[in-house]
Write a protein that holds these residues in place. Sequence first.
Motif, PDB file in Angstrom:
ATOM      1  N   UNK A  52       0.811  -1.222   0.000  1.00 36.11           N
ATOM      2  CA  UNK A  52       0.000   0.000   0.000  1.00 36.11           C
ATOM      3  C   UNK A  52       0.845   1.273   0.000  1.00 36.11           C
ATOM      4  N   UNK A  53       2.088   1.204   0.482  1.00 37.78           N
ATOM      5  CA  UNK A  53       2.943   2.397   0.541  1.00 37.78           C
ATOM      6  C   UNK A  53       4.131   2.293  -0.401  1.00 37.78           C
ATOM      7  N   UNK A  54       4.072   1.343  -1.307  1.00 35.43           N
ATOM      8  CA  UNK A  54       5.213   1.081  -2.197  1.00 35.43           C
ATOM      9  C   UNK A  54       5.623   2.328  -2.971  1.00 35.43           C
ATOM     10  N   UNK A  55       4.676   3.025  -3.549  1.00 39.17           N
ATOM     11  CA  UNK A  55       5.000   4.214  -4.335  1.00 39.17           C
ATOM     12  C   UNK A  55       5.537   5.336  -3.455  1.00 39.17           C
ATOM     13  N   UNK A  56       4.969   5.497  -2.267  1.00 38.40           N
ATOM     14  CA  UNK A  56       5.396   6.563  -1.361  1.00 38.40           C
ATOM     15  C   UNK A  56       6.867   6.425  -0.987  1.00 38.40           C
ATOM     16  N   UNK A  57       7.334   5.170  -0.830  1.00 39.97           N
ATOM     17  CA  UNK A  57       8.725   4.932  -0.439  1.00 39.97           C
ATOM     18  C   UNK A  57       9.603   4.532  -1.619  1.00 39.97           C
ATOM     19  N   UNK A  58       9.055   4.609  -2.819  1.00 44.85           N
ATOM     20  CA  UNK A  58       9.799   4.327  -4.053  1.00 44.85           C
ATOM     21  C   UNK A  58      10.485   2.952  -4.003  1.00 44.85           C
ATOM     22  N   UNK A  59       9.748   1.970  -3.539  1.00 39.78           N
ATOM     23  CA  UNK A  59      10.260   0.603  -3.496  1.00 39.78           C
ATOM     24  C   UNK A  59      10.313   0.064  -4.917  1.00 39.78           C
ATOM     25  N   UNK A  60      11.490  -0.358  -5.348  1.00 38.97           N
ATOM     26  CA  UNK A  60      11.702  -0.718  -6.751  1.00 38.97           C
ATOM     27  C   UNK A  60      11.111  -2.069  -7.100  1.00 38.97           C
ATOM     28  N   UNK A 118      14.622   1.947  -2.398  1.00 44.75           N
ATOM     29  CA  UNK A 118      14.817   3.073  -3.298  1.00 44.75           C
ATOM     30  C   UNK A 118      16.264   3.278  -3.720  1.00 44.75           C
ATOM     31  N   UNK A 119      17.211   2.663  -2.991  1.00 50.62           N
ATOM     32  CA  UNK A 119      18.628   2.806  -3.306  1.00 50.62           C
ATOM     33  C   UNK A 119      19.219   1.556  -3.947  1.00 50.62           C
ATOM     34  N   UNK A 120      18.380   0.561  -4.217  1.00 48.55           N
ATOM     35  CA  UNK A 120      18.874  -0.666  -4.825  1.00 48.55           C
ATOM     36  C   UNK A 120      19.359  -1.701  -3.841  1.00 48.55           C
ATOM     37  N   UNK A 121      19.162  -1.465  -2.540  1.00 47.49           N
ATOM     38  CA  UNK A 121      19.520  -2.454  -1.527  1.00 47.49           C
ATOM     39  C   UNK A 121      18.369  -3.439  -1.344  1.00 47.49           C
ATOM     40  N   UNK A 122      18.705  -4.699  -1.055  1.00 47.84           N
ATOM     41  CA  UNK A 122      17.706  -5.754  -0.930  1.00 47.84           C
ATOM     42  C   UNK A 122      17.448  -6.121   0.522  1.00 47.84           C
ATOM     43  N   UNK A 123      16.174  -6.439   0.832  1.00 45.53           N
ATOM     44  CA  UNK A 123      15.733  -6.828   2.163  1.00 45.53           C
ATOM     45  C   UNK A 123      14.822  -8.047   2.059  1.00 45.53           C
ATOM     46  N   UNK A 124      14.823  -8.868   3.093  1.00 44.77           N
ATOM     47  CA  UNK A 124      13.879  -9.986   3.182  1.00 44.77           C
ATOM     48  C   UNK A 124      13.125  -9.873   4.499  1.00 44.77           C
ATOM     49  N   UNK A 125      11.804  -9.965   4.454  1.00 41.40           N
ATOM     50  CA  UNK A 125      10.958 -10.068   5.644  1.00 41.40           C
ATOM     51  C   UNK A 125      10.488 -11.513   5.694  1.00 41.40           C
ATOM     52  N   UNK A 126      10.729 -12.208   6.801  1.00 40.32           N
ATOM     53  CA  UNK A 126      10.466 -13.640   6.874  1.00 40.32           C
ATOM     54  C   UNK A 126       9.968 -14.041   8.253  1.00 40.32           C
ATOM     55  N   UNK A 127       9.326 -15.216   8.315  1.00 37.39           N
ATOM     56  CA  UNK A 127       8.950 -15.732   9.630  1.00 37.39           C
ATOM     57  C   UNK A 127      10.218 -16.071  10.407  1.00 37.39           C
ATOM     58  N   UNK A 128      10.074 -16.238  11.701  1.00 39.00           N
ATOM     59  CA  UNK A 128      11.241 -16.349  12.583  1.00 39.00           C
ATOM     60  C   UNK A 128      11.836 -17.758  12.566  1.00 39.00           C
ATOM     61  N   UNK A 129      12.155 -18.220  11.363  1.00 40.13           N
ATOM     62  CA  UNK A 129      12.739 -19.547  11.177  1.00 40.13           C
ATOM     63  C   UNK A 129      13.933 -19.460  10.238  1.00 40.13           C
ATOM     64  N   UNK A 130      14.803 -18.499  10.510  1.00 38.44           N
ATOM     65  CA  UNK A 130      15.970 -18.290   9.662  1.00 38.44           C
ATOM     66  C   UNK A 130      17.013 -19.377   9.836  1.00 38.44           C
ATOM     67  N   UNK A 131      18.048 -19.375   8.993  1.00 39.60           N
ATOM     68  CA  UNK A 131      19.050 -20.444   9.003  1.00 39.60           C
ATOM     69  C   UNK A 131      19.891 -20.510  10.273  1.00 39.60           C
ATOM     70  N   UNK A 132      19.938 -19.418  11.057  1.00 39.91           N
ATOM     71  CA  UNK A 132      20.681 -19.428  12.314  1.00 39.91           C
ATOM     72  C   UNK A 132      19.770 -19.749  13.499  1.00 39.91           C
ATOM     73  N   UNK A 133      18.500 -20.038  13.224  1.00 42.43           N
ATOM     74  CA  UNK A 133      17.539 -20.335  14.279  1.00 42.43           C
ATOM     75  C   UNK A 133      16.726 -19.116  14.660  1.00 42.43           C
TER      76      UNK A 133
END
Length: 293
Positions: free
Chosen positions: A88-96, A121-136
């Motif tokens: 819903x806020x993708x355009x406001x934050x210029x998410x590519x 907006x700067x070309x950096x990548x992020x992941x939002x995930x459930x709390x089951x990452x590879x380090x626990x």
Amino acid sequence: MPIVEGGRTTHTTLECKSVADSLRFYRDVMGLRVNQIAPGVGHVFDTKGQYAAVLQTARPGPQPFLNFYARPVADAAAVDAIHAQISAVRDDHRIAELTAPAREDPARFGVASYGFYLEDLDGNWWRVEDNQGPFGPVALPDGAEPRGSIVPAGPVSYVVLESRALPASVRFYRDFLGLDVAQPAPHYGLVSDRDGWVRMIAVEVGDRLVPQKVANHHGITLSGGTDAIDAVHARATASAAEFGLKKVFSATHQHGSYSFYLQDPDTNWWELEIWHDAISPVDRGLARTRQQG
């Protein structure tokens, strides 16, 4: 014994086109605390202490997908709700770019969680995930600052780095930097240290590797005085050919630290530092902001 002994992984850096715009994204969307310490410099920090220096530049260096930062949330339902809010806020934050939520294939690089990716907006990548990452699972605090962000305030659970050839990368992380490395598969490794804040997945990509700039470095903090850095610098210079280091810069006093930078075989940059008076740059910046306010 490794070249670097007793270091702590403490920070990373991110380039941006506008510090103000990027800090707003990190705070309001990604749930990280922020502080702008100069016209072109800011800090982003999570609930466990890990921080990133945010550096403004007219032309941020290109970042590959496999340099993403992971932000964990409670469960799959939270992932879906957050995805809808970010959409819903993708355009406001210029998410590519914003991918659909899905269960990641662990064969790719050891991540088996449910989540989604976004390119900011700067070309950096992020992941939002459930709390089951590879380090626990990691601790997810209640009521932390910033309140009201789309991704609830919490930690960055790990970051990802590209590797041209994993055996050489593992040797550098383990025998040069003194970090712990587990290798669940031939093409990726899990990198951590007992006392540090930053955990990493190193993924082999061969010649697809995207070269990095010094403004996208990762920091290791040592204890002691300037002599500790000078000693490590001497050992780094002497062993540069052995470990395939591309560059080793001179040590200097800057941003509240005494440090030097080196570029590893994968073109990733590392800052080896001691904090002046054992005060982190984030705490120093927050104190300066309070005095100015």
